[in-house]
Design a protein around this motif. Structure first.
Motif, mmCIF file in Angstrom:
data_model
loop_
_atom_site.group_PDB
_atom_site.id
_atom_site.type_symbol
_atom_site.label_atom_id
_atom_site.label_comp_id
_atom_site.label_asym_id
_atom_site.label_seq_id
_atom_site.Cartn_x
_atom_site.Cartn_y
_atom_site.Cartn_z
ATOM 1 N N ASN A 311 -10.629 149.527 70.920
ATOM 2 C CA ASN A 311 -9.444 149.843 71.198
ATOM 3 C C ASN A 311 -8.589 151.576 71.032
ATOM 4 O O ASN A 311 -7.680 151.630 71.140
ATOM 5 N N SER A 312 -9.775 151.972 69.673
ATOM 6 C CA SER A 312 -9.176 153.380 68.804
ATOM 7 C C SER A 312 -8.692 154.384 70.755
ATOM 8 O O SER A 312 -8.440 154.992 70.510
ATOM 9 N N LYS A 314 -9.314 153.283 73.383
ATOM 10 C CA LYS A 314 -8.474 153.085 74.505
ATOM 11 C C LYS A 314 -6.462 153.680 73.834
ATOM 12 O O LYS A 314 -5.383 154.198 74.663
ATOM 13 N N ASP A 315 -6.709 153.841 72.595
ATOM 14 C CA ASP A 315 -4.879 153.865 72.203
ATOM 15 C C ASP A 315 -5.253 155.388 72.480
ATOM 16 O O ASP A 315 -4.096 156.097 72.509
ATOM 17 N N TYR A 318 -3.996 156.867 76.193
ATOM 18 C CA TYR A 318 -3.004 156.041 76.358
ATOM 19 C C TYR A 318 -1.890 157.638 75.140
ATOM 20 O O TYR A 318 -0.824 158.275 75.562
ATOM 21 N N GLN A 319 -2.222 157.676 74.547
ATOM 22 C CA GLN A 319 -1.697 158.488 73.499
ATOM 23 C C GLN A 319 -1.692 160.484 74.446
ATOM 24 O O GLN A 319 -0.858 161.033 74.641
ATOM 25 N N ASN A 327 -0.672 161.522 67.464
ATOM 26 C CA ASN A 327 -0.967 160.719 66.640
ATOM 27 C C ASN A 327 -2.206 160.165 66.891
ATOM 28 O O ASN A 327 -2.440 159.222 66.745
ATOM 29 N N ILE A 328 -3.026 160.575 67.465
ATOM 30 C CA ILE A 328 -4.607 160.041 67.184
ATOM 31 C C ILE A 328 -4.807 160.795 66.084
ATOM 32 O O ILE A 328 -5.390 161.741 65.919
#
Length: 350
Positions: A311-312, A314-315, A318-319, A327-328
């Protein structure tokens, strides 16, 4: 029976071949410059293993011919050696020409640096994070080791309005030159010029330039007869025009890593065990591709996601896609600034 006494003590050599030596090829940015040296070490280790494997194979074959038993762990050892030999062959074939362009770039810069009569000003340009400063560090180290110059000095210039006193202080510090004046730029420039002229053959590195640099105001005597000593200036910049405006005839460009090079570096940064634990390697490749082949970003993003959940990842993807690398978690401001500069670099030229 062929047993433990017949298995050579090459455990350390095997570890070195299968892990340390190969991984060292991708350690930070070192693989860009030390490829040939490390391949020679790899080949040397493989040769030692080949000699030991041949000895064990002869003994095993002789034992079988005599109707004796070869222990399982001996055959296991032989299989491991075969796998390592195959990996080494694949590695040599795969990377024979992989980084040749970077070696060619370094060779070109070095040739200009040491050749008599070549241009006194050498320019290196490329986007932030591609390895310009690391290239210069390599040149610095080799020039110092081989005593190509009597003295080597440098200064970090930067994007902001030129701080002449700051640059003078940086250059003077490497020359052990102590200014008589703290704030009189002209007097300091005159003293620095004399120090440079008295220093013999000198290499001056001006890192991160953005505009034309007034060498005479700083106290750098290029263009005033000093070039006959063989002294050189190396400039690093983000754009070619900055080099051209400072009398560099043929600036050398450092480009981002290719897709394969970037993926190799990214995998090494993550680590083999962590890569194997990922549920979706394609996701990791997407993240890597968003790093745009920039070593600084590849290393930072890889380290930040090394032990994170899918999930991290994937985030993070996205970022990255939306230009919000800050934002990472774990990403420092220098990486954000690097990516932002590559997307929308400021211009200082009209």
């Amino acid at each position: 029976m062929v047993g433990l006494s017949d298995v050579p003590c090459v455990g350390k050599a095997l570890d070195r071949v299968s892990e340390a030596t190969v991984e060292a090829m991708f350690h930070g940015l070192r693989y860009m410059f030390c490829y040939k040296e490390l391949v020679n070490v790899l080949n040397s280790d493989i040769e030692k293993v080949n000699i030991q494997e041949e000895r064990v194979s002869r003994k095993a074959a002789a034992a079988r011919a005599d109707g004796k038993t070869v222990e399982d762990y001996v055959m296991k050892w032989q299989k491991e050696v075969e796998e390592i030999q195959e990996s080494a062959r694949e590695f040599s074939g795969k990377y024979k020409n992989r980084h040749s362009w970077r070696r060619d770039v370094y060779g070109e810069l070095w040739e200009i640096l040491v050749s008599e009569g070549s241009s006194p000003v050498i320019g290196i340009y490329g986007m932030p994070g591609v390895g310009k400063t690391q290239m210069v560090e390599r040149i610095w180290g080799e020039a110092k080791e081989k005593k190509i110059f009597d003295k080597i000095t440098r200064a970090d210039v930067g994007f902001q309005k030129l701080d002449v006193i700051k640059v003078q202080n940086q250059i003077a510090g490497y020359l052990n030159c102590h200014f008589e004046s703290k704030d009189n730029v002209d007097h300091r420039a005159s003293q620095l010029k004399r120090s440079l002229l008295n220093g013999g053959k000198i290499l001056i590195i001006l890192d991160d330039i953005w505009r034309e640099i007034p060498l005479d105001i700083i106290g750098i005597p290029f263009g005033h007869g000093s070039t006959s000593t063989g002294s050189k200036i190396i400039l690093t910049a983000r754009v070619e025009e900055a080099c051209l405006r400072n009398n560099c005839r043929h600036p050398v460009k450092i480009t981002p890593l290719t897709t394969d090079e970037a993926w190799d570096m990214f995998k090494y940064t993550i680590g083999s065990s962590q890569m194997e634990s990922l549920q979706d390697e394609a996701l990791a490749k997407e993240v890597c591709n968003q790093c745009a082949g920039i070593p600084l970003v590849i290393h930072a993003v890889g380290k930040a996601l090394q032990f994170m959940s899918d999930n991290s990842w994937k985030d993070a993807l996205y970022q990255l896609k939306n230009g919000h690398v800050e934002n990472i978690p774990g990403i420092g401001p220098e990486v954000y600034d690097c990516l932002k500069s590559n997307i929308d670099p400021p211009s200082v030229f009209n």
